[in-house]
Design a protein around this motif. Sequence first.
Motif, PDB file in Angstrom:
ATOM      1  N   VAL A 163      66.404 -15.669  39.106  1.00 25.38           N
ATOM      2  CA  VAL A 163      66.330 -15.402  40.584  1.00 25.38           C
ATOM      3  C   VAL A 163      67.263 -16.501  41.330  1.00 25.38           C
ATOM      4  CG1 VAL A 163      65.066 -15.121  42.872  1.00 25.38           C
ATOM      5  CG2 VAL A 163      64.247 -13.906  40.948  1.00 25.38           C
ATOM      6  N   VAL A 164      66.959 -17.565  41.285  1.00 22.11           N
ATOM      7  CA  VAL A 164      67.859 -18.590  41.820  1.00 22.11           C
ATOM      8  C   VAL A 164      68.955 -18.742  41.381  1.00 22.11           C
ATOM      9  CG1 VAL A 164      65.568 -20.031  42.575  1.00 22.11           C
ATOM     10  CG2 VAL A 164      66.743 -20.591  40.398  1.00 22.11           C
ATOM     11  N   ALA A 165      69.245 -18.531  40.019  1.00 21.07           N
ATOM     12  CA  ALA A 165      70.511 -18.355  39.324  1.00 21.07           C
ATOM     13  C   ALA A 165      71.315 -17.128  40.185  1.00 21.07           C
ATOM     14  CB  ALA A 165      70.529 -18.295  37.926  1.00 21.07           C
ATOM     15  N   ALA A 166      70.813 -16.109  40.118  1.00 23.42           N
ATOM     16  CA  ALA A 166      71.444 -14.914  40.911  1.00 23.42           C
ATOM     17  C   ALA A 166      71.846 -15.085  42.352  1.00 23.42           C
ATOM     18  CB  ALA A 166      70.423 -13.635  40.913  1.00 23.42           C
ATOM     19  N   ARG A 169      74.631 -17.331  42.735  1.00 25.25           N
ATOM     20  CA  ARG A 169      75.940 -16.616  42.262  1.00 25.25           C
ATOM     21  C   ARG A 169      76.320 -15.800  43.552  1.00 25.25           C
ATOM     22  NH1 ARG A 169      73.269 -15.853  37.211  1.00 25.25           N
ATOM     23  NH2 ARG A 169      73.004 -13.653  37.795  1.00 25.25           N
ATOM     24  N   GLY A 170      75.545 -15.995  44.445  1.00 22.85           N
ATOM     25  CA  GLY A 170      75.716 -15.038  45.830  1.00 22.85           C
ATOM     26  C   GLY A 170      75.040 -13.591  45.879  1.00 22.85           C
ATOM     27  N   THR A 171      74.225 -13.337  44.914  1.00 21.81           N
ATOM     28  CA  THR A 171      73.569 -11.802  44.941  1.00 21.81           C
ATOM     29  C   THR A 171      72.176 -12.037  45.369  1.00 21.81           C
ATOM     30  OG1 THR A 171      73.375  -9.861  43.905  1.00 21.81           O
ATOM     31  CG2 THR A 171      73.525 -11.784  42.808  1.00 21.81           C
ATOM     32  N   ARG A 172      71.789 -10.944  46.129  1.00 19.93           N
ATOM     33  CA  ARG A 172      70.259 -10.708  46.259  1.00 19.93           C
ATOM     34  C   ARG A 172      69.862  -9.415  45.831  1.00 19.93           C
ATOM     35  NH1 ARG A 172      71.299 -12.521  51.932  1.00 19.93           N
ATOM     36  NH2 ARG A 172      70.373 -14.412  52.300  1.00 19.93           N
ATOM     37  N   GLU A 173      70.620  -8.817  44.791  1.00 20.12           N
ATOM     38  CA  GLU A 173      70.464  -7.535  44.249  1.00 20.12           C
ATOM     39  C   GLU A 173      69.617  -7.586  43.265  1.00 20.12           C
ATOM     40  OE1 GLU A 173      71.971  -4.673  45.604  1.00 20.12           O
ATOM     41  OE2 GLU A 173      72.844  -6.182  46.900  1.00 20.12           O
ATOM     42  N   GLY A 174      68.673  -6.450  43.057  1.00 16.66           N
ATOM     43  CA  GLY A 174      67.604  -6.312  42.202  1.00 16.66           C
ATOM     44  C   GLY A 174      66.251  -6.176  42.384  1.00 16.66           C
ATOM     45  N   ALA A 175      65.491  -5.722  41.957  1.00 20.80           N
ATOM     46  CA  ALA A 175      64.096  -5.595  42.155  1.00 20.80           C
ATOM     47  C   ALA A 175      63.310  -6.795  42.030  1.00 20.80           C
ATOM     48  CB  ALA A 175      63.478  -4.349  41.400  1.00 20.80           C
ATOM     49  N   LEU A 176      63.728  -7.660  40.912  1.00 17.04           N
ATOM     50  CA  LEU A 176      62.924  -8.828  40.702  1.00 17.04           C
ATOM     51  C   LEU A 176      63.316  -9.737  41.664  1.00 17.04           C
ATOM     52  CD1 LEU A 176      60.848 -10.239  38.933  1.00 17.04           C
ATOM     53  CD2 LEU A 176      62.858 -10.998  37.579  1.00 17.04           C
ATOM     54  N   VAL A 177      64.642  -9.793  42.068  1.00 17.18           N
ATOM     55  CA  VAL A 177      65.226 -10.686  43.205  1.00 17.18           C
ATOM     56  C   VAL A 177      64.123 -10.530  44.417  1.00 17.18           C
ATOM     57  CG1 VAL A 177      67.048 -11.415  44.395  1.00 17.18           C
ATOM     58  CG2 VAL A 177      67.335 -11.086  41.974  1.00 17.18           C
ATOM     59  N   GLU A 178      64.388  -9.230  44.626  1.00 13.43           N
ATOM     60  CA  GLU A 178      63.492  -8.980  45.981  1.00 13.43           C
ATOM     61  C   GLU A 178      62.099  -9.231  46.008  1.00 13.43           C
ATOM     62  OE1 GLU A 178      62.720  -4.981  48.918  1.00 13.43           O
ATOM     63  OE2 GLU A 178      63.956  -4.893  47.158  1.00 13.43           O
ATOM     64  N   PHE A 184      57.828 -15.866  47.912  1.00 14.68           N
ATOM     65  CA  PHE A 184      58.244 -17.064  48.324  1.00 14.68           C
ATOM     66  C   PHE A 184      58.561 -17.311  49.796  1.00 14.68           C
ATOM     67  CE2 PHE A 184      58.565 -18.290  43.894  1.00 14.68           C
ATOM     68  CZ  PHE A 184      58.209 -19.460  43.694  1.00 14.68           C
ATOM     69  N   LEU A 185      59.465 -16.360  50.122  1.00 15.13           N
ATOM     70  CA  LEU A 185      59.829 -16.490  51.629  1.00 15.13           C
ATOM     71  C   LEU A 185      59.372 -15.559  52.530  1.00 15.13           C
ATOM     72  CD1 LEU A 185      63.597 -17.080  50.662  1.00 15.13           C
ATOM     73  CD2 LEU A 185      61.790 -18.883  50.738  1.00 15.13           C
ATOM     74  N   GLY A 186      58.695 -14.696  52.214  1.00 18.77           N
ATOM     75  CA  GLY A 186      58.199 -13.557  53.132  1.00 18.77           C
ATOM     76  C   GLY A 186      59.298 -12.820  53.878  1.00 18.77           C
ATOM     77  N   ARG A 194      72.506 -19.072  48.842  1.00 17.15           N
ATOM     78  CA  ARG A 194      72.161 -20.598  48.472  1.00 17.15           C
ATOM     79  C   ARG A 194      71.156 -21.235  49.314  1.00 17.15           C
ATOM     80  NH1 ARG A 194      73.431 -24.384  44.442  1.00 17.15           N
ATOM     81  NH2 ARG A 194      72.247 -26.234  45.251  1.00 17.15           N
ATOM     82  N   ALA A 195      71.077 -20.662  50.531  1.00 21.10           N
ATOM     83  CA  ALA A 195      70.022 -21.190  51.568  1.00 21.10           C
ATOM     84  C   ALA A 195      68.799 -20.640  50.891  1.00 21.10           C
ATOM     85  CB  ALA A 195      70.223 -20.928  52.884  1.00 21.10           C
ATOM     86  N   ASP A 196      68.477 -19.605  50.467  1.00 26.33           N
ATOM     87  CA  ASP A 196      67.424 -18.998  49.857  1.00 26.33           C
ATOM     88  C   ASP A 196      66.990 -19.644  48.455  1.00 26.33           C
ATOM     89  OD1 ASP A 196      67.585 -17.149  51.990  1.00 26.33           O
ATOM     90  OD2 ASP A 196      68.211 -15.368  50.710  1.00 26.33           O
ATOM     91  N   ALA A 197      68.084 -19.775  47.660  1.00 26.27           N
ATOM     92  CA  ALA A 197      67.796 -20.352  46.442  1.00 26.27           C
ATOM     93  C   ALA A 197      67.208 -21.909  46.659  1.00 26.27           C
ATOM     94  CB  ALA A 197      69.202 -20.503  45.681  1.00 26.27           C
ATOM     95  N   ASP A 198      67.632 -22.507  47.544  1.00 23.27           N
ATOM     96  CA  ASP A 198      67.241 -23.868  47.825  1.00 23.27           C
ATOM     97  C   ASP A 198      65.892 -23.859  48.413  1.00 23.27           C
ATOM     98  OD1 ASP A 198      69.705 -25.155  47.206  1.00 23.27           O
ATOM     99  OD2 ASP A 198      70.238 -25.314  49.316  1.00 23.27           O
ATOM    100  N   ARG A 199      65.496 -22.975  49.356  1.00 19.38           N
ATOM    101  CA  ARG A 199      64.094 -23.042  49.725  1.00 19.38           C
ATOM    102  C   ARG A 199      63.249 -22.579  48.640  1.00 19.38           C
ATOM    103  NH1 ARG A 199      62.298 -21.028  55.810  1.00 19.38           N
ATOM    104  NH2 ARG A 199      60.290 -21.580  55.486  1.00 19.38           N
ATOM    105  N   VAL A 200      63.625 -21.667  47.740  1.00 17.71           N
ATOM    106  CA  VAL A 200      62.644 -21.330  46.653  1.00 17.71           C
ATOM    107  C   VAL A 200      62.545 -22.392  45.687  1.00 17.71           C
ATOM    108  CG1 VAL A 200      62.465 -19.694  44.629  1.00 17.71           C
ATOM    109  CG2 VAL A 200      63.220 -18.751  46.454  1.00 17.71           C
TER     110      VAL A 200
END
Length: 318
Positions: A163-166, A169-178, A184-186, A194-200
């Motif tokens: 998920v953090v790799a996705a 790469r700039g995408t939030r697409e996909g059931a597992l990512v969501e 993690f983030l509510g 990238r901000a999402d990735a850093d927080r996770v």
Amino acid sequence: MTNSFVIGVDAGATSTRVAVHALDGSRAGYARAGAGNPSAHGLGKAVAAIGDALAEALDGIDPSRVVASLAGVAGQVEELPGELAKVWARHGVAAGPRVAGDVVIAYVAGTPEPSGSLLLSGTGAVAARVTGHELAAIADGLGWLLGDAGSGFWIGRAAAKAVVAALDRGTREGALVELVLNDFLGDWRGATTRADADRVVRLAQADHMRLASLAALVSRAAAAGDPMAVEIVREAAGHLAATVGRVHVSGPVVLAGSVLTSDGPVRQAVSALLADREVATARDAAGAAAWLAARDLLPPERARELHPLFTAAPSAVA
């Protein structure tokens, strides 16, 4: 002996269970308490948890009628048998329990056969060959940092990495990512992926064991056909099948641990990879310990016949 009882203990890193059975297999008492692994939680805390569960399970039972006990304990330490003997004596049981490893107990929870293999995947993962109800060989079980391939932690970490790799790469697409982002983030989302990735990453590093809980999300996403989750399941199943393949010689393969006893994608994938072998599923481990304690007091065929009664889930005999 017809009015005699046996005690079985299953003490692990998260909980302790004690079962009291009559020699005809009927369950006379059952109780749960806190963690009973002395290596993980300290000898005093582990012994106290086992003692609490023992006291509750023996409620209403004459302790002088207990003729055998066996404790399956994860993370054994040298002082444990002596400390448990003191606990047993305080509760009026003449002799302390024989202490065995939790791996053998998990195997016995699935089969009365004296020899076969265990494949366990819960938070951690391990495979073992059991011969004559004794541990003969072991594979993996090397812990979350360097091993436990295919475990709940391994699956959850693989999900977080993917998920953090996705996100990187700039995408939030996909059931597992969501699912992982919600976990993690509510409702919070950063200005960029990238901000999402850093927080996770920060949250995972602050509490790495929460990664194991993501395994359930992988199962949900894989069941829905999410390609990222399906690939993680495939890799996890491959690791687990390879691990048990290193130790298995003959007899049944017992599946144990929450990842493999739950009817989800990982269990299904592992079962498919083991289709050429006899596969059984572990049931109640405290009852299995009680069955091992009773086994030497019963004729062999009678012990085999009673195995399902001893290992039935507590709810099934309540």
